[in-house]
Scaffold this motif. Structure first.
Motif, PDB file in Angstrom:
ATOM      1  N   HIS A 107       0.828  -1.192   0.000  1.00  0.00           N
ATOM      2  CA  HIS A 107       0.000   0.000   0.000  1.00  0.00           C
ATOM      3  C   HIS A 107       0.864   1.244   0.000  1.00  0.00           C
ATOM      4  CE1 HIS A 107      -3.698  -2.203   0.550  1.00  0.00           C
ATOM      5  NE2 HIS A 107      -3.111  -2.912   1.473  1.00  0.00           N
ATOM      6  N   GLY A 108       0.433   2.231  -0.759  1.00  0.00           N
ATOM      7  CA  GLY A 108       1.113   3.524  -0.788  1.00  0.00           C
ATOM      8  C   GLY A 108       0.281   4.549  -0.057  1.00  0.00           C
ATOM      9  N   GLN A 109       0.498   5.809  -0.370  1.00  0.00           N
ATOM     10  CA  GLN A 109      -0.284   6.873   0.250  1.00  0.00           C
ATOM     11  C   GLN A 109      -1.608   7.019  -0.476  1.00  0.00           C
ATOM     12  OE1 GLN A 109       2.116  10.361   0.249  1.00  0.00           O
ATOM     13  NE2 GLN A 109       3.394   9.684   1.930  1.00  0.00           N
ATOM     14  N   ALA A 110      -2.562   7.669   0.195  1.00  0.00           N
ATOM     15  CA  ALA A 110      -3.878   7.884  -0.394  1.00  0.00           C
ATOM     16  C   ALA A 110      -3.738   8.806  -1.595  1.00  0.00           C
ATOM     17  CB  ALA A 110      -4.814   8.483   0.634  1.00  0.00           C
ATOM     18  N   GLY A 111      -4.480   8.530  -2.652  1.00  0.00           N
ATOM     19  CA  GLY A 111      -4.361   9.304  -3.881  1.00  0.00           C
ATOM     20  C   GLY A 111      -5.491  10.288  -4.054  1.00  0.00           C
ATOM     21  N   ILE A 112      -5.609  10.780  -5.266  1.00  0.00           N
ATOM     22  CA  ILE A 112      -6.654  11.747  -5.584  1.00  0.00           C
ATOM     23  C   ILE A 112      -8.005  11.051  -5.485  1.00  0.00           C
ATOM     24  CG2 ILE A 112      -7.596  13.209  -7.431  1.00  0.00           C
ATOM     25  CD1 ILE A 112      -4.733  13.446  -8.482  1.00  0.00           C
ATOM     26  N   GLY A 113      -8.961  11.735  -4.885  1.00  0.00           N
ATOM     27  CA  GLY A 113     -10.292  11.178  -4.749  1.00  0.00           C
ATOM     28  C   GLY A 113     -10.493  10.412  -3.455  1.00  0.00           C
ATOM     29  N   ALA A 114      -9.452  10.324  -2.627  1.00  0.00           N
ATOM     30  CA  ALA A 114      -9.597   9.627  -1.354  1.00  0.00           C
ATOM     31  C   ALA A 114     -10.392  10.503  -0.389  1.00  0.00           C
ATOM     32  CB  ALA A 114      -8.228   9.319  -0.773  1.00  0.00           C
ATOM     33  N   THR A 115     -10.938   9.887   0.638  1.00  0.00           N
ATOM     34  CA  THR A 115     -11.705  10.647   1.618  1.00  0.00           C
ATOM     35  C   THR A 115     -10.784  11.564   2.415  1.00  0.00           C
ATOM     36  OG1 THR A 115     -11.467   8.911   3.271  1.00  0.00           O
ATOM     37  CG2 THR A 115     -13.379   8.771   1.819  1.00  0.00           C
ATOM     38  N   ARG A 116     -11.386  12.556   3.073  1.00  0.00           N
ATOM     39  CA  ARG A 116     -10.585  13.528   3.844  1.00  0.00           C
ATOM     40  C   ARG A 116      -9.777  12.836   4.963  1.00  0.00           C
ATOM     41  NH1 ARG A 116     -10.032  18.220   1.214  1.00  0.00           N
ATOM     42  NH2 ARG A 116     -12.009  18.941   0.428  1.00  0.00           N
ATOM     43  N   SER A 117     -10.382  11.875   5.597  1.00  0.00           N
ATOM     44  CA  SER A 117      -9.675  11.234   6.733  1.00  0.00           C
ATOM     45  C   SER A 117      -8.513  10.396   6.259  1.00  0.00           C
ATOM     46  CB  SER A 117     -10.651  10.391   7.534  1.00  0.00           C
ATOM     47  OG  SER A 117     -11.164   9.349   6.725  1.00  0.00           O
ATOM     48  N   SER A 118      -8.594   9.801   5.081  1.00  0.00           N
ATOM     49  CA  SER A 118      -7.501   8.970   4.623  1.00  0.00           C
ATOM     50  C   SER A 118      -6.366   9.784   4.042  1.00  0.00           C
ATOM     51  CB  SER A 118      -7.999   7.965   3.582  1.00  0.00           C
ATOM     52  OG  SER A 118      -8.454   8.645   2.442  1.00  0.00           O
TER      53      SER A 118
END
Length: 141
Positions: free
Chosen positions: A124-135
């Motif tokens: 798993h990498g970091q959260a990308g575009i379109g991810a929820t605010r908390s993630s």
């Protein structure tokens, strides 16, 4: 046949269910099937498919020294490893690419597909575009 197949790591001669490798290679496919585990025995006694018969004939006629350079390519992950395959190199398809499998005596009774997995580990990498605010929150320390 090279001598490294005759003995294992512990120096003992290889035997599968009380039979040496030379005895196993001289047996007929039906005789070897009687020694295999139930699932592999069932697939052989019910009859090998046309593709599996062709793979078996290719392995029989192929010179064992040349297969290391030019392995036998196959999609048949459910082919039981038979004593005739010892020393032959296969390229087994894992759903993405062909992976080399050098057949050794200890592999007898298993399937070709058991030696290369079809699933890779998830990194798993970091959260990308379109991810929820908390993630999207990444702590600084």
């Amino acid at each position: 046949m090279s001598s490294n197949y005759r003995t294992g790591r512990d120096g003992k001669e290889f035997a599968y269910r009380g039979h040496s490798l030379d005895e196993l290679q001289e047996m007929d496919v039906d005789e070897v099937a009687e020694l295999l585990p139930a699932r592999q025995r069932r697939s052989i006694t019910r009859g090998l498919s046309v593709e599996k018969e062709k793979l078996l004939e290719t392995a029989r006629t192929r010179d064992k020294e040349t297969t290391a350079d030019d392995p036998i390519r196959t999609h048949l992950r459910d082919m039981p490893v038979l004593p005739e395959f010892v020393g032959v190199t296969f390229s087994v398809y894992n759903g993405h690419s062909f992976e080399r499998v050098q057949v050794e005596p200890q592999m007898i009774g298993h399937y070709l597909g058991e030696f290369h997995l079809t699933r890779s580990t998830v990194e798993h990498g970091q959260a990308g575009i379109g991810a929820t605010r908390s993630s999207k929150f990444v702590p600084l320390k």
